[in-house]
Design a protein around this motif. Sequence first.
Motif, mmCIF file in Angstrom:
data_model
loop_
_atom_site.group_PDB
_atom_site.id
_atom_site.type_symbol
_atom_site.label_atom_id
_atom_site.label_comp_id
_atom_site.label_asym_id
_atom_site.label_seq_id
_atom_site.Cartn_x
_atom_site.Cartn_y
_atom_site.Cartn_z
ATOM 1 N N ALA A 181 19.610 -41.641 76.994
ATOM 2 C CA ALA A 181 19.690 -41.576 75.531
ATOM 3 C C ALA A 181 20.622 -42.684 75.050
ATOM 4 O O ALA A 181 21.654 -42.945 75.677
ATOM 5 C CB ALA A 181 20.212 -40.217 75.074
ATOM 6 N N ILE A 182 20.254 -43.332 73.964
ATOM 7 C CA ILE A 182 21.076 -44.387 73.375
ATOM 8 C C ILE A 182 21.644 -43.898 72.053
ATOM 9 O O ILE A 182 20.908 -43.428 71.176
ATOM 10 C CB ILE A 182 20.274 -45.678 73.147
ATOM 11 N N ILE A 183 22.966 -43.986 71.924
ATOM 12 C CA ILE A 183 23.621 -43.687 70.658
ATOM 13 C C ILE A 183 23.921 -45.026 70.001
ATOM 14 O O ILE A 183 24.766 -45.796 70.468
ATOM 15 C CB ILE A 183 24.916 -42.867 70.854
ATOM 16 N N GLU A 184 23.169 -45.320 68.935
ATOM 17 C CA GLU A 184 23.256 -46.612 68.269
ATOM 18 C C GLU A 184 24.408 -46.631 67.268
ATOM 19 O O GLU A 184 24.995 -45.608 66.956
ATOM 20 C CB GLU A 184 21.942 -46.906 67.547
ATOM 21 N N SER A 215 17.006 -41.754 70.941
ATOM 22 C CA SER A 215 17.864 -42.795 70.373
ATOM 23 C C SER A 215 18.225 -42.378 68.955
ATOM 24 O O SER A 215 17.336 -42.167 68.127
ATOM 25 C CB SER A 215 17.137 -44.142 70.373
ATOM 26 N N GLN A 216 19.524 -42.219 68.691
ATOM 27 C CA GLN A 216 19.979 -41.794 67.375
ATOM 28 C C GLN A 216 21.198 -42.597 66.961
ATOM 29 O O GLN A 216 21.992 -42.996 67.816
ATOM 30 C CB GLN A 216 20.352 -40.299 67.382
ATOM 31 N N PRO A 217 21.373 -42.826 65.652
ATOM 32 C CA PRO A 217 22.578 -43.526 65.189
ATOM 33 C C PRO A 217 23.794 -42.611 65.226
ATOM 34 O O PRO A 217 23.716 -41.432 64.865
ATOM 35 C CB PRO A 217 22.238 -43.921 63.752
ATOM 36 N N GLY A 218 24.925 -43.178 65.654
ATOM 37 C CA GLY A 218 26.197 -42.483 65.600
ATOM 38 C C GLY A 218 27.120 -43.083 64.565
ATOM 39 O O GLY A 218 28.248 -42.621 64.382
ATOM 40 N N ASN A 219 26.628 -44.148 63.902
ATOM 41 C CA ASN A 219 27.349 -44.788 62.783
ATOM 42 C C ASN A 219 28.754 -45.251 63.153
ATOM 43 O O ASN A 219 29.665 -45.250 62.320
ATOM 44 C CB ASN A 219 27.391 -43.856 61.562
ATOM 45 N N TRP A 220 28.916 -45.610 64.429
ATOM 46 C CA TRP A 220 30.141 -46.231 64.937
ATOM 47 C C TRP A 220 31.342 -45.283 64.987
ATOM 48 O O TRP A 220 32.434 -45.720 65.306
ATOM 49 C CB TRP A 220 30.525 -47.478 64.115
ATOM 50 N N THR A 221 31.181 -44.014 64.669
ATOM 51 C CA THR A 221 32.330 -43.114 64.588
ATOM 52 C C THR A 221 32.288 -42.057 65.681
ATOM 53 O O THR A 221 31.221 -41.703 66.203
ATOM 54 C CB THR A 221 32.387 -42.397 63.228
ATOM 55 N N SER A 222 33.449 -41.496 65.987
ATOM 56 C CA SER A 222 33.539 -40.414 66.964
ATOM 57 C C SER A 222 32.745 -39.205 66.515
ATOM 58 O O SER A 222 32.008 -38.590 67.302
ATOM 59 C CB SER A 222 35.014 -40.048 67.169
ATOM 60 N N GLU A 223 32.865 -38.860 65.227
ATOM 61 C CA GLU A 223 32.137 -37.714 64.699
ATOM 62 C C GLU A 223 30.627 -37.945 64.760
ATOM 63 O O GLU A 223 29.862 -37.029 65.095
ATOM 64 C CB GLU A 223 32.565 -37.435 63.253
ATOM 65 N N ALA A 234 20.528 -30.658 72.588
ATOM 66 C CA ALA A 234 19.836 -29.431 72.197
ATOM 67 C C ALA A 234 18.349 -29.514 72.534
ATOM 68 O O ALA A 234 17.726 -28.507 72.916
ATOM 69 C CB ALA A 234 20.019 -29.172 70.702
ATOM 70 N N ALA A 235 17.782 -30.723 72.416
ATOM 71 C CA ALA A 235 16.357 -30.910 72.698
ATOM 72 C C ALA A 235 16.108 -31.357 74.137
ATOM 73 O O ALA A 235 15.072 -31.026 74.729
ATOM 74 C CB ALA A 235 15.771 -31.934 71.728
ATOM 75 N N ARG A 236 17.058 -32.121 74.698
ATOM 76 C CA ARG A 236 16.894 -32.676 76.035
ATOM 77 C C ARG A 236 18.166 -32.450 76.859
ATOM 78 O O ARG A 236 18.973 -33.375 77.041
ATOM 79 C CB ARG A 236 16.584 -34.178 75.958
ATOM 80 N N PRO A 237 18.379 -31.242 77.359
ATOM 81 C CA PRO A 237 19.591 -30.983 78.151
ATOM 82 C C PRO A 237 19.592 -31.681 79.504
ATOM 83 O O PRO A 237 20.615 -31.649 80.210
ATOM 84 C CB PRO A 237 19.569 -29.456 78.314
ATOM 85 N N ASP A 238 18.468 -32.330 79.849
ATOM 86 C CA ASP A 238 18.348 -32.972 81.160
ATOM 87 C C ASP A 238 18.708 -34.454 81.138
ATOM 88 O O ASP A 238 18.400 -35.196 82.083
ATOM 89 C CB ASP A 238 16.916 -32.818 81.684
ATOM 90 N N ILE A 239 19.382 -34.922 80.112
ATOM 91 C CA ILE A 239 19.758 -36.340 80.013
ATOM 92 C C ILE A 239 20.621 -36.733 81.212
ATOM 93 O O ILE A 239 21.557 -36.032 81.591
ATOM 94 C CB ILE A 239 20.532 -36.610 78.707
ATOM 95 N N VAL A 257 29.099 -33.471 75.375
ATOM 96 C CA VAL A 257 28.646 -33.290 76.765
ATOM 97 C C VAL A 257 29.433 -32.165 77.439
ATOM 98 O O VAL A 257 28.874 -31.305 78.126
ATOM 99 C CB VAL A 257 28.761 -34.617 77.537
ATOM 100 N N ARG A 258 30.750 -32.149 77.239
ATOM 101 C CA ARG A 258 31.576 -31.086 77.834
ATOM 102 C C ARG A 258 31.194 -29.724 77.260
ATOM 103 O O ARG A 258 31.071 -28.735 77.992
ATOM 104 C CB ARG A 258 33.058 -31.363 77.585
ATOM 105 N N ALA A 259 31.006 -29.656 75.947
ATOM 106 C CA ALA A 259 30.677 -28.383 75.306
ATOM 107 C C ALA A 259 29.333 -27.838 75.790
ATOM 108 O O ALA A 259 29.151 -26.626 75.895
ATOM 109 C CB ALA A 259 30.654 -28.551 73.790
ATOM 110 N N ALA A 260 28.401 -28.734 76.088
ATOM 111 C CA ALA A 260 27.070 -28.320 76.536
ATOM 112 C C ALA A 260 27.015 -28.054 78.034
ATOM 113 O O ALA A 260 25.988 -27.579 78.538
ATOM 114 C CB ALA A 260 26.047 -29.388 76.150
ATOM 115 N N GLY A 261 28.095 -28.375 78.748
ATOM 116 C CA GLY A 261 28.080 -28.210 80.203
ATOM 117 C C GLY A 261 27.149 -29.193 80.887
ATOM 118 O O GLY A 261 26.660 -28.943 81.993
ATOM 119 N N SER A 262 26.889 -30.323 80.245
ATOM 120 C CA SER A 262 25.993 -31.348 80.787
ATOM 121 C C SER A 262 26.704 -32.183 81.844
ATOM 122 O O SER A 262 27.925 -32.363 81.804
ATOM 123 C CB SER A 262 25.507 -32.254 79.649
ATOM 124 N N SER A 263 25.931 -32.698 82.784
ATOM 125 C CA SER A 263 26.471 -33.603 83.802
ATOM 126 C C SER A 263 26.114 -35.055 83.508
ATOM 127 O O SER A 263 26.238 -35.916 84.383
ATOM 128 C CB SER A 263 25.951 -33.213 85.186
#
Length: 333
Positions: A181-184, A215-223, A234-239, A257-263
């Motif tokens: 996944a790319i966070i733009e 691929s979704q925009p993160g608008n350059w911010t932490s939030e 939520a849609a792709r937990p297998d990233i 990622v930590r909150a979702a328990g993702s690796s």
Amino acid sequence: MRLRPIPLLLALCVVAVSAASLVGVRNAARAANGAVASKAGSGPRYGLSTVGLSYPFAAAIAKGFSDAAASAGARAVVLDAKGDVQKQANDIDDLIAQKVAGVAVMPIDSVVAQGWVRRANAQHVPIAAVAALVGDPRTRAIDDVYPGLVALASQDEVAAGRAAGTLAATWLPRDRVARIAIIEGAAGFPEVEQRARGFRLALDAAGLRYRIVASQPGNWTSEGGEAACQNILAARPDIDLFYNEADDMVIGCARAVRAAGSSARLLGVGGSKLAIASIKAGAVDGTVCFKPEALGALAFEALHAKAEGASRFRTYPIPAVTRATVGECVGQW
């Protein structure tokens, strides 16, 4: 890659004030409108138009520019566009009208910036770009400096993406198609396309089988990074890996990622102080090391010398770093 437009303000009527009071009022008005003048140096004035001083990376560029000006006995006038293209256009027109010795610009929109270069050239004011190219980023190579610019001081954004992709390829599975996944950043900024392009080029060169599944925009911010990664997980937990195009976003993504328990592995770009600390702590896997203060200094030096006898494209090495090598990257923002 951000910010919201803020209207021009303050029509001041000042009657019977001392010269000192008038200077104070003017400085307050300029600060309210996003202008910061360096106090050091009494020589020629050089202007820098930033995308927004609320961004640590842009603030670090401004520091490098101002420090270099002070060292040369000059004065820096830093204007904060607050993420607004129209305000940036007005700021540059203002600097040109003031006949400053040179203008450096961090263009919010690289295509629109072509007109700013033409206006500066028409008034014989040297102009340089910093941190992003001028011209269409889809068709213009980073070192193909736009005609009329004294110089472009920038990291090679495609090379930054390539460094990130080369590192990612060492982490991703080889026995199946890797899910990425790319966070733009934010729309309009040339580095969004450039960092993604370099990333894909490196993955292709490594012979990796992969899919960009989101691929979704993160608008350059932490939030923004946190929200984007939450939505994707939520849609792709297998990233397998999140490639964040800026370190501010990777910090937020790490929380998701930590909150979702993702690796999922976490990769950023920028070499921020917080990202470096997070890599050392094991919360983020890697980043690409930028030096924004160096960019500001390179832009000023090019204007001050009018790039005589030097390449018009000015840059520095940008290694990718992990926990094992993060000591090679000293955060400047």
